[in-house]
Scaffold this motif. Structure first.
Motif, PDB file in Angstrom:
ATOM      1  N   LEU A 180       0.972  -1.300   0.059  1.00  0.00           N
ATOM      2  CA  LEU A 180      -0.198  -0.004  -0.070  1.00  0.00           C
ATOM      3  C   LEU A 180       0.857   1.239   0.045  1.00  0.00           C
ATOM      4  CD1 LEU A 180      -2.718  -1.076   2.473  1.00  0.00           C
ATOM      5  CD2 LEU A 180      -3.153  -0.482   0.227  1.00  0.00           C
ATOM      6  N   THR A 181       1.748   1.304   0.718  1.00  0.00           N
ATOM      7  CA  THR A 181       2.796   2.605   0.636  1.00  0.00           C
ATOM      8  C   THR A 181       3.406   2.604  -0.546  1.00  0.00           C
ATOM      9  OG1 THR A 181       3.343   1.942   3.281  1.00  0.00           O
ATOM     10  CG2 THR A 181       4.951   3.238   1.756  1.00  0.00           C
TER      11      THR A 181
ATOM     12  N   ASP B 212       6.848   7.796   7.502  1.00  0.00           N
ATOM     13  CA  ASP B 212       6.642   7.889   8.924  1.00  0.00           C
ATOM     14  C   ASP B 212       5.285   7.453   9.157  1.00  0.00           C
ATOM     15  OD1 ASP B 212       5.652  10.160   7.801  1.00  0.00           O
ATOM     16  OD2 ASP B 212       5.516  11.280   9.630  1.00  0.00           O
ATOM     17  N   ILE B 213       4.304   7.698   8.368  1.00  0.00           N
ATOM     18  CA  ILE B 213       2.972   6.978   8.397  1.00  0.00           C
ATOM     19  C   ILE B 213       2.794   5.658   7.997  1.00  0.00           C
ATOM     20  CG2 ILE B 213       0.536   7.227   7.314  1.00  0.00           C
ATOM     21  CD1 ILE B 213       1.134  10.141   6.623  1.00  0.00           C
TER      22      ILE B 213
ATOM     23  N   SER C 145       2.393   0.097  10.014  1.00  0.00           N
ATOM     24  CA  SER C 145       3.157  -0.986  10.227  1.00  0.00           C
ATOM     25  C   SER C 145       3.299  -1.800  11.452  1.00  0.00           C
ATOM     26  CB  SER C 145       4.212  -1.130   9.427  1.00  0.00           C
ATOM     27  OG  SER C 145       4.959  -2.589   9.254  1.00  0.00           O
ATOM     28  N   GLN C 146       3.501  -0.739  12.356  1.00  0.00           N
ATOM     29  CA  GLN C 146       3.711  -1.077  13.917  1.00  0.00           C
ATOM     30  C   GLN C 146       2.524  -1.727  14.396  1.00  0.00           C
ATOM     31  OE1 GLN C 146       6.428  -1.869  15.568  1.00  0.00           O
ATOM     32  NE2 GLN C 146       5.290  -2.448  17.230  1.00  0.00           N
ATOM     33  N   ILE C 147       1.311  -0.837  14.110  1.00  0.00           N
ATOM     34  CA  ILE C 147       0.021  -1.310  14.704  1.00  0.00           C
ATOM     35  C   ILE C 147      -0.396  -2.549  14.181  1.00  0.00           C
ATOM     36  CG2 ILE C 147      -2.527  -0.503  14.807  1.00  0.00           C
ATOM     37  CD1 ILE C 147      -1.137   2.623  14.654  1.00  0.00           C
TER      38      ILE C 147
END
Length: 357
Positions: free
Chosen positions: A148-149, A157-158, A163-165
């Protein structure tokens, strides 16, 4: 147990093979029952079978195209990607509501499909397989956010934050975070995929739940008033409110329950069911201390507890020897986890379905 996912010869047949072990010996029977008999619309139809210790599966592709192919005709803007991820997470939450645990590593652009023949149900469909809780896939589930990125030009940064969540399997948190990003970047715009009814349905459920809480509040206030009257703290003529008896099975009385069998099936009727009517409901082996006593040596004397805080339920492992899990995710000890309205909880391998009104 670690497994590797791969596609066989660019066909619709995929393989899951375990590394350094005898392979798949059995699948999760409860998940199999749901997928075969009660599959929700947002879950992709799929066939599977075990072959020489590996799991082969084939998604139904009739009338569907993969997310990767679908994205070729969409605007390559960040907001479009946010809205796609929103719909995916809504379907993931729908799966969790039906006691299915989507494997993050199966949420890839090649295994998420757009159902072109869908009616009123979700148009995007994800893949769920009846995998055991201890199975981990090699890829770790990063491919979807990375794709998606790259496809919709998200800022680094978004992408890192999302990704972390995603890796923490906090799908409700991810849904909320993406909604904030989408509203900030594309105010007043519509959904490129015609939207989903999940948010509206969630608001309706919340409204109904609040209504039931108000009814229950009035009910107990009436009981308290009657008690004061009987104790002589109020004069008889000061009480005018009319009350009616509410049975435990009434939809007006919010409660939660744990059941051995899948709710709504004959297995639930035949299995063990415990109703949670206290603010701290203890599960364990000690018949004197536990509200729900489990006759298993693997279960600790006071294994875990379900807490009611306001109108929300939480699960806390009380330092048990063999641990607890929520929808397949192992829980840290002495930490409270918010419970969805529907989920699957395991206490040292003793599985229950949780459902709150």
């Amino acid at each position: 147990m670690l497994a590797c996912l791969k596609r066989l010869d660019k066909t619709s047949l995929w393989e899951l093979a375990c590394q350094g072990s005898p392979g798949f010996q059995a699948l999760d029977a409860s998940s199999e029952t749901i997928l075969l008999r009660h599959r929700p619309e947002g879950i992709l139809p799929v066939s599977w079978y075990l072959d020489a210790g590996r799991l082969l599966f084939s998604p139904s592709m009739s009338g569907r195209k993969s997310l990767r192919h679908l994205a070729e005709g969409l605007e390559k803007k960040a907001g479009t990607g946010y809205q796609l991820l929103t719909q995916i997470m809504e379907v993931v939450c729908l799966a969790l509501d039906h006691y299915l645990v989507p494997q993050a590593s199966l949420l890839t652009p090649d295994l998420i499909y757009w159902d072109q023949e869908a009616g009123q149900g979700p148009s995007l469909q994800i893949l769920c397989l009846p995998l055991s809780e201890d199975l981990k896939l090699e890829s770790g589930g990063a491919e979807l956010i990375e794709w998606l990125t790259e496809s919709f030009h998200w800022e680094e940064d978004i992408a890192d934050r999302l990704s972390q969540i995603f890796k923490e399997a906090d799908y409700e948190g991810l849904l909320e975070e993406v909604g904030i990003l989408d509203r900030a970047g594309r105010p007043g715009t519509g959904d490129p995929l015609e939207g989903s009814a999940q948010v509206k349905a969630g608001k309706e459920k919340l409204t109904m739940a609040r209504s039931r809480v108000r009814i229950l509040g009035r009910f107990f206030a009436s009981l308290a008033s009657i008690g004061r009257q009987l104790l002589g703290r109020e004069k008889a003529h000061s009480f005018h409110e009319i009350t009616q008896e509410i049975s435990p099975s009434s939809s007006q009385l919010p409660m939660a329950r744990l059941s051995r069998g899948l709710p709504g099936t004959p297995e639930e009727e035949a299995g063990e069911t415990a109703y949670i009517l206290t603010e701290a409901f203890v599960i364990g082996r000690d018949i004197r201390e536990a509200d729900l006593c489990l006759d298993s040596s693997a279960v600790s004397r006071q294994h875990a507890r379900i807490l009611l805080k306001g109108d929300r339920y939480y699960l806390e492992d009380l330092g048990s020897r063999n641990g607890s899990s929520l929808d397949g995710m192992p829980l840290s000890r002495h930490k409270a986890y918010r419970l969805p309205a529907k989920c699957r909880i395991s206490f040292a391998g003793e599985a229950f379905y949780f459902q709150s009104a």
